[in-house]
Design a protein around this motif. Structure first.
Motif: not given
Length: 247
Positions: A99-123
């Motif tokens: 049940d991971v979720f993206p940390v923050g967001r990138l726009d639909k037309d933006t590429e690149g680094l995205l972190l996904l985690t289930n660690d809510g505290k770190l996010a």
């Protein structure tokens, strides 16, 4: 985390099966703990110390998972969406149970680094405005970008809704030319993550971003070996560097 937990809860968390499926696996003799056949899938075990196997395969327990993705254009930074594919849809099946979720967001037309985690505290810590975690973007901008823009960004600019940004560091990699139809190439480091912020910062100085890619977030750098849409788990070194943001 509690030292001991129900075996079926642990295996369910790891995506190996539902509790009813695990009960059947135990009855069939497929689950072993420390070399002994398990009869009760609800038994208490220590997932960090006990050796668990299912169908002869060892189970390595993870409470949290941390995944780096090279996000492509055309997908949204969400766990679900009624219209578009999401970044979670791109993940391998092995990550589905976490049940991971993206940390923050990138726009639909933006590429690149995205972190996904289930660690809510770190996010939370990475996204907290108080932490001022730097994010660096590579962009192509029409057309010329010059010293006046560097100076403006260094002071902070006023966005279209009146918000005044924190100072940003703009670096010109390649000067564009309108006559030649070539956009400028830049890197921009900002300490915030307002909606469409990079694009709106350039709009504030009369320019248009035509391509945008995030290349770093705090100490985490996009892995150049990841093709668009690919992902991998963070290394221990990367994870420790991210955790240092908490301190």
């Amino acid at each position: 985390m509690k030292q001991t937990q129900r075996l079926d809860k642990i295996l369910s968390h790891m995506g190996i099966g539902t509790r009813s499926e695990l009960k059947r696996l135990a009855k069939s003799g497929a689950i072993y703990v420390n070399g002994s056949k398990v009869k009760d899938s609800g038994m208490q075990v220590n997932p960090l110390q006990d050796e668990i196997t299912v169908n002869g395969e060892p189970v390595t327990y993870k409470e949290f998972i941390y995944v780096m993705m090279n996000k492509p254009q055309g997908v949204v930074s969400a766990t679900e969406d009624n219209r578009d594919r999401t970044v979670v849809d791109l993940l391998d099946d092995e990550y589905a149970a976490f049940d991971v979720f993206p940390v923050g967001r990138l726009d639909k037309d933006t590429e690149g680094l995205l972190l996904l985690t289930n660690d809510g505290k770190l996010a939370h810590n990475l996204l907290s405005p108080r932490k001022h975690v730097p994010k660096t973007y590579f962009a192509k901008v029409e057309w010329g970008v010059g010293q006046a823009d560097i100076d403006a960004f260094a002071q902070g600019v006023t966005l279209d809704d009146g918000y005044e940004t924190l100072p940003g560091e703009l670096r010109i990699l390649r000067q564009g030319s309108e006559a030649a139809g070539e956009p400028s190439e830049i890197e921009l480091t900002i300490m915030e993550g307002k909606f469409h912020q990079v694009k709106r910062m350039f709009q504030a100085v009369g320019k248009t971003v035509v391509y945008l890619k995030r290349i770093s977030m705090g100490p985490l750098l996009l892995d150049g070996n990841l093709r668009l849409g690919q992902s991998r788990e963070l290394t221990e070194e990367e994870l420790q560097a991210l955790r240092s943001v908490h301190e």
